[in-house]
Design an enzyme around this catalytic site. Structure first.
Site, PDB file in Angstrom:
ATOM      1  N   GLY A  46       0.885  -1.115  -0.049  1.00  9.37           N
ATOM      2  CA  GLY A  46      -0.027   0.183   0.072  1.00  9.37           C
ATOM      3  C   GLY A  46       0.940   1.280   0.080  1.00  9.37           C
ATOM      4  O   GLY A  46       1.960   1.140   0.658  1.00  9.37           O
ATOM      5  N   GLN A  51       2.735  10.037   0.831  1.00 12.04           N
ATOM      6  CA  GLN A  51       4.165   9.488   1.113  1.00 12.04           C
ATOM      7  C   GLN A  51       5.041   9.631  -0.105  1.00 12.04           C
ATOM      8  O   GLN A  51       6.347   9.572   0.292  1.00 12.04           O
ATOM      9  CB  GLN A  51       3.984   7.919   1.217  1.00 12.04           C
ATOM     10  CG  GLN A  51       3.087   7.473   2.473  1.00 12.04           C
ATOM     11  CD  GLN A  51       3.176   6.024   2.581  1.00 12.04           C
ATOM     12  OE1 GLN A  51       2.529   5.668   2.116  1.00 12.04           O
ATOM     13  NE2 GLN A  51       4.315   5.365   3.197  1.00 12.04           N
ATOM     14  N   CYS A  94       5.988  -0.143   7.121  1.00 13.90           N
ATOM     15  CA  CYS A  94       5.641   1.411   6.350  1.00 13.90           C
ATOM     16  C   CYS A  94       7.038   1.703   5.417  1.00 13.90           C
ATOM     17  O   CYS A  94       8.011   1.839   6.049  1.00 13.90           O
ATOM     18  CB  CYS A  94       5.328   2.579   7.317  1.00 13.90           C
ATOM     19  SG  CYS A  94       4.578   3.937   6.490  1.00 13.90           S
ATOM     20  N   LEU A  95       6.526   2.065   4.245  1.00  6.50           N
ATOM     21  CA  LEU A  95       7.668   2.585   3.377  1.00  6.50           C
ATOM     22  C   LEU A  95       8.347   3.925   3.805  1.00  6.50           C
ATOM     23  O   LEU A  95       9.595   4.166   3.616  1.00  6.50           O
ATOM     24  CB  LEU A  95       7.294   2.521   1.879  1.00  6.50           C
ATOM     25  CG  LEU A  95       6.572   1.483   1.281  1.00  6.50           C
ATOM     26  CD1 LEU A  95       6.223   1.918  -0.125  1.00  6.50           C
ATOM     27  CD2 LEU A  95       7.449   0.417   1.181  1.00  6.50           C
ATOM     28  N   HIS A 136      -4.702   1.614   7.552  1.00  5.09           N
ATOM     29  CA  HIS A 136      -2.865   2.155   7.640  1.00  5.09           C
ATOM     30  C   HIS A 136      -2.803   3.413   6.672  1.00  5.09           C
ATOM     31  O   HIS A 136      -2.477   4.495   6.817  1.00  5.09           O
ATOM     32  CB  HIS A 136      -2.356   1.028   7.141  1.00  5.09           C
ATOM     33  CG  HIS A 136      -0.677   1.471   7.075  1.00  5.09           C
ATOM     34  ND1 HIS A 136       0.261   0.907   8.012  1.00  5.09           N
ATOM     35  CD2 HIS A 136       0.067   2.044   6.600  1.00  5.09           C
ATOM     36  CE1 HIS A 136       1.470   1.534   7.988  1.00  5.09           C
ATOM     37  NE2 HIS A 136       1.313   2.124   6.676  1.00  5.09           N
ATOM     38  N   GLU A 137      -3.236   3.218   5.279  1.00  6.68           N
ATOM     39  CA  GLU A 137      -3.068   4.164   4.134  1.00  6.68           C
ATOM     40  C   GLU A 137      -4.029   5.394   4.469  1.00  6.68           C
ATOM     41  O   GLU A 137      -3.565   6.514   4.168  1.00  6.68           O
ATOM     42  CB  GLU A 137      -3.360   3.596   2.933  1.00  6.68           C
ATOM     43  CG  GLU A 137      -2.499   2.361   2.597  1.00  6.68           C
ATOM     44  CD  GLU A 137      -0.841   2.751   2.946  1.00  6.68           C
ATOM     45  OE1 GLU A 137      -0.379   3.779   2.500  1.00  6.68           O
ATOM     46  OE2 GLU A 137      -0.229   1.795   2.914  1.00  6.68           O
ATOM     47  N   HIS A 140      -2.638   7.562   6.893  1.00  4.20           N
ATOM     48  CA  HIS A 140      -1.397   8.561   6.042  1.00  4.20           C
ATOM     49  C   HIS A 140      -2.263   9.823   5.763  1.00  4.20           C
ATOM     50  O   HIS A 140      -1.749  10.989   5.845  1.00  4.20           O
ATOM     51  CB  HIS A 140      -0.835   7.825   4.954  1.00  4.20           C
ATOM     52  CG  HIS A 140       0.140   6.959   5.389  1.00  4.20           C
ATOM     53  ND1 HIS A 140       1.381   7.470   6.060  1.00  4.20           N
ATOM     54  CD2 HIS A 140       0.595   5.541   5.216  1.00  4.20           C
ATOM     55  CE1 HIS A 140       2.404   6.517   6.203  1.00  4.20           C
ATOM     56  NE2 HIS A 140       2.008   5.394   5.617  1.00  4.20           N
TER      57      HIS A 140
END
Length: 176
Positions: A46, A51, A94-95, A136-137, A140
């Site tokens: 994701g 991000q 997480c990226l 999660h996304e 963000h």
């Protein structure tokens, strides 16, 4: 084209609330495609537009396992309509916070409304990993990171680690 995701510190952009997408057009679809490329290259499951430095309410998800055909999902202006009382725990990463993983408890299922890549209003009832990934996304997009869902002690350790890494880097915007 792959875009490098931002690392959490020292960049405060990840903590800002993303703005609604006003128009679904070719440029937005191109951004979504670039985000999918970035997510696949990472690899991840994701990615939110914030991000990659785009504070827009756009996220992409693909839960296909390695060796399976891709199943990309594009969510524009996603909004959680309902969350279950039942909880589930997944180890999240997480990226934007590379090489750190923690167990996070979230609602086990959510109902989400969103626009698809063609601008059509959709609803999804998501369970399991899809529910976790969506939450999660969407977090963000609201300026929330998964480390905000762990204990203060663990969160402080992660933040200290990234502050130290930031000091060791060349000044300027850090990218992962």
């Amino acid at each position: 084209m792959s875009i490098k995701p931002l690392i959490i510190l020292p960049d405060p952009v990840l903590r800002q609330v993303s703005e609604s997408v006003e128009r679904v057009d070719a440029d937005l679809r191109k951004l979504a495609d670039d985000m999918l490329d970035t997510m696949y290259d990472a690899p991840g499951i994701g990615l939110a537009a914030i991000q990659v430095g785009e504070p827009r309410r756009l996220l992409v998800i693909d839960l296909a396992k390695e060796g399976e055909p891709p199943e990309p999902h594009v969510f524009i202006n996603p909004e959680v309509l309902e969350s279950s009382d039942q909880r589930s725990v997944y180890e999240e990463g997480c990226l934007s916070i590379p090489d750190y993983y923690a167990e996070v408890e979230r609602p086990a299922s959510v109902r989400v409304k969103y626009l698809d890549r063609d601008g059509k209003l959709q609803e999804m009832q998501a369970e399991g990993l899809m529910a976790t990934c969506l939450q999660h996304e969407i977090d963000h997009l609201n300026g929330v990171l998964f480390i905000d869902h762990i204990s203060k002690l663990k969160r402080d350790m992660v933040v200290r680690k990234f502050k130290k890494l930031a000091k060791d880097k060349v000044p300027g915007k850090m990218v992962g």
